[in-house]
Design a protein around this motif. Structure first.
Motif, mmCIF file in Angstrom:
data_model
loop_
_atom_site.group_PDB
_atom_site.id
_atom_site.type_symbol
_atom_site.label_atom_id
_atom_site.label_comp_id
_atom_site.label_asym_id
_atom_site.label_seq_id
_atom_site.Cartn_x
_atom_site.Cartn_y
_atom_site.Cartn_z
ATOM 1 N N VAL A 7 11.531 3.553 4.205
ATOM 2 C CA VAL A 7 11.434 2.119 3.941
ATOM 3 C C VAL A 7 12.509 1.677 2.951
ATOM 4 C CG1 VAL A 7 10.000 0.347 2.831
ATOM 5 C CG2 VAL A 7 9.003 1.883 4.531
ATOM 6 N N LEU A 8 12.773 2.502 1.951
ATOM 7 C CA LEU A 8 13.793 2.161 0.955
ATOM 8 C C LEU A 8 15.162 1.925 1.588
ATOM 9 C CD1 LEU A 8 13.062 4.474 -2.115
ATOM 10 C CD2 LEU A 8 12.903 1.983 -2.002
ATOM 11 N N ALA A 9 15.421 2.602 2.676
ATOM 12 C CA ALA A 9 16.701 2.417 3.377
ATOM 13 C C ALA A 9 16.804 1.020 3.991
ATOM 14 C CB ALA A 9 16.857 3.482 4.461
ATOM 15 N N HIS A 10 15.656 0.338 4.106
ATOM 16 C CA HIS A 10 15.640 -1.014 4.692
ATOM 17 C C HIS A 10 15.051 -2.017 3.702
ATOM 18 C CE1 HIS A 10 16.471 0.938 8.537
ATOM 19 N NE2 HIS A 10 15.429 1.722 8.334
ATOM 20 N N ARG A 11 15.173 -1.747 2.420
ATOM 21 C CA ARG A 11 14.457 -2.502 1.400
ATOM 22 C C ARG A 11 14.833 -3.978 1.334
ATOM 23 N NH1 ARG A 11 15.974 0.262 -4.181
ATOM 24 N NH2 ARG A 11 15.131 -1.660 -5.053
ATOM 25 N N ASN A 12 15.981 -4.360 1.893
ATOM 26 C CA ASN A 12 16.380 -5.763 1.881
ATOM 27 C C ASN A 12 15.822 -6.554 3.064
ATOM 28 O OD1 ASN A 12 18.035 -5.674 -0.509
ATOM 29 N ND2 ASN A 12 19.536 -4.525 0.681
ATOM 30 N N LEU A 13 15.270 -5.852 4.029
ATOM 31 C CA LEU A 13 14.680 -6.527 5.184
ATOM 32 C C LEU A 13 13.313 -7.083 4.823
ATOM 33 C CD1 LEU A 13 15.420 -4.045 8.125
ATOM 34 C CD2 LEU A 13 16.660 -6.140 7.551
ATOM 35 N N GLN A 14 12.850 -8.051 5.598
ATOM 36 C CA GLN A 14 11.499 -8.563 5.401
ATOM 37 C C GLN A 14 10.496 -7.489 5.809
ATOM 38 O OE1 GLN A 14 10.700 -12.363 7.161
ATOM 39 N NE2 GLN A 14 12.363 -13.388 6.059
ATOM 40 N N ASN A 15 9.352 -7.484 5.125
ATOM 41 C CA ASN A 15 8.323 -6.480 5.403
ATOM 42 C C ASN A 15 7.949 -6.445 6.881
ATOM 43 O OD1 ASN A 15 8.056 -5.844 2.623
ATOM 44 N ND2 ASN A 15 6.692 -7.584 2.330
ATOM 45 N N ARG A 16 7.838 -7.608 7.472
ATOM 46 C CA ARG A 16 7.427 -7.691 8.875
ATOM 47 C C ARG A 16 8.437 -6.999 9.791
ATOM 48 N NH1 ARG A 16 5.808 -13.293 12.037
ATOM 49 N NH2 ARG A 16 4.478 -12.318 13.631
ATOM 50 N N ALA A 17 9.709 -7.170 9.506
ATOM 51 C CA ALA A 17 10.754 -6.532 10.314
ATOM 52 C C ALA A 17 10.696 -5.014 10.175
ATOM 53 C CB ALA A 17 12.128 -7.056 9.901
ATOM 54 N N THR A 42 0.835 -1.207 0.000
ATOM 55 C CA THR A 42 0.000 0.000 0.000
ATOM 56 C C THR A 42 0.863 1.247 0.000
ATOM 57 O OG1 THR A 42 -1.777 -1.138 1.184
ATOM 58 C CG2 THR A 42 -1.772 1.273 1.265
ATOM 59 N N LEU A 43 1.886 1.249 0.847
ATOM 60 C CA LEU A 43 2.790 2.394 0.902
ATOM 61 C C LEU A 43 3.461 2.609 -0.448
ATOM 62 C CD1 LEU A 43 4.272 4.608 2.508
ATOM 63 C CD2 LEU A 43 5.978 2.873 3.122
ATOM 64 N N PHE A 44 3.911 1.526 -1.084
ATOM 65 C CA PHE A 44 4.573 1.649 -2.382
ATOM 66 C C PHE A 44 3.625 2.231 -3.431
ATOM 67 C CE2 PHE A 44 5.227 -0.210 -6.598
ATOM 68 C CZ PHE A 44 6.465 0.338 -6.907
ATOM 69 N N LEU A 45 2.406 1.722 -3.479
ATOM 70 C CA LEU A 45 1.446 2.178 -4.492
ATOM 71 C C LEU A 45 0.985 3.612 -4.257
ATOM 72 C CD1 LEU A 45 -0.722 -1.059 -4.815
ATOM 73 C CD2 LEU A 45 0.974 -0.205 -6.445
ATOM 74 N N GLN A 46 1.130 4.095 -3.020
ATOM 75 C CA GLN A 46 0.729 5.465 -2.684
ATOM 76 C C GLN A 46 1.939 6.297 -2.248
ATOM 77 O OE1 GLN A 46 -2.411 4.950 0.272
ATOM 78 N NE2 GLN A 46 -3.913 4.611 -1.322
ATOM 79 N N ARG A 47 3.109 5.945 -2.800
ATOM 80 C CA ARG A 47 4.350 6.573 -2.348
ATOM 81 C C ARG A 47 4.420 8.065 -2.644
ATOM 82 N NH1 ARG A 47 4.929 3.415 -6.651
ATOM 83 N NH2 ARG A 47 6.191 4.004 -8.454
ATOM 84 N N GLU A 48 3.653 8.524 -3.642
ATOM 85 C CA GLU A 48 3.641 9.968 -3.913
ATOM 86 C C GLU A 48 3.027 10.728 -2.737
ATOM 87 O OE1 GLU A 48 2.215 7.713 -5.848
ATOM 88 O OE2 GLU A 48 3.199 7.744 -7.825
ATOM 89 N N LYS A 49 2.091 10.079 -2.063
ATOM 90 C CA LYS A 49 1.415 10.690 -0.922
ATOM 91 C C LYS A 49 2.246 10.572 0.353
ATOM 92 C CE LYS A 49 -2.978 10.312 1.636
ATOM 93 N NZ LYS A 49 -4.288 9.589 1.696
#
Length: 242
Positions: free
Chosen positions: A118-128, A103-110
């Motif tokens: 989140v991009l700074a942690h893009r290799n982590l699992q979503n849950r983490a 949801t955050l990705f699809l609404q990232r403009e907002k």
């Protein structure tokens, strides 16, 4: 554009009509005309976020099935919405965490600042990531809707794993497909995100691909290859090339 209350009322009317025509108890959800030897409950109403009606991008997530018997009755709209929104207060499972990051990705403009974080942690699992930044995601799922294609759960089922409730026993397949397509029509999303590669073989997926809506199929967010922001980014990047 329909208001949130109009959407809720139309969905409720659609479901109530389905219960009446198919011998389903409208309160506890027991399917009285279930196949012999099967004890099935109509599990839940969909999740419709409080801000869904006015969202710039209306996003509908479609799961396969609810997995386990969460309650002894049909989960109503408000309860289902509260389940998703309040999940963040606890430790969201892989499914809910994946929905939040998507949801955050699809609404990232907002939500530019949060997405960059989140991009700074893009290799982590979503849950983490969600657990690390929990307060920032407080009401993100109020912007989306979510439903399941398979509507019934086996009474007494306690494990979400497995595909035992992802089957049809006869003529109810056409009825469920019709219910689902009418549900989509009422919710009128701009983006339909199917959570499960199996959907690529479903007639409802092929039907919706013919429309002007953006239709995406991903692996389920609990799948190890699909549980990071990187997967979401790469999946949509490939789709945009097509």
């Amino acid at each position: 554009m329909n208001t949130l209350e109009q959407i809720k009322n139309e969905i409720t009317s659609l479901y109530n009509d389905f219960y009446e025509k198919n011998e389903i108890d409208p309160k506890v959800g027991i399917w009285h005309n279930a196949p012999e030897g099967k004890e099935l409950r109509f599990a839940t109403m969909p999740h419709i976020g409080e801000h869904y009606a006015e969202a710039d991008k209306k996003i509908l997530f479609v799961g396969l099935d609810i997995g386990m018997e969460e309650e002894k009755y049909i989960i109503p709209l408000k309860y289902r919405r509260d389940c998703f929104v309040h999940e963040i207060k606890n430790c969201p499972n892989a499914h809910v965490s994946g929905m939040m990051i998507t949801t955050l990705f699809l609404q990232r403009e907002k939500y530019t600042e949060l997405w960059n974080e989140v991009l700074a942690h893009r290799n982590l699992q979503n849950r983490a990531i969600i657990n690390k930044m929990r307060d920032s995601f407080h009401s993100i799922l109020d912007n989306v809707a979510q439903t399941n294609f398979y509507k019934f759960v086996t009474v007494g089922r306690t494990s979400r794993t497995g595909a035992s409730d992802r089957q049809f026993f006869g003529e109810e397949q056409g009825k469920i497909e019709d219910l689902f397509l009418k549900e989509v029509e009422i919710l009128n999303p701009d983006i339909i995100w199917f959570q499960g590669k199996e959907f690529e073989g479903y007639s409802v997926y092929r039907e919706l691909k013919k429309t002007s809506k953006k239709v995406i199929v991903s692996c389920h967010p609990s799948y190890i290859r699909a549980c990071t922001p990187n997967y979401i980014i790469e999946l949509t990047k490939n789709l945009e090339k097509q």
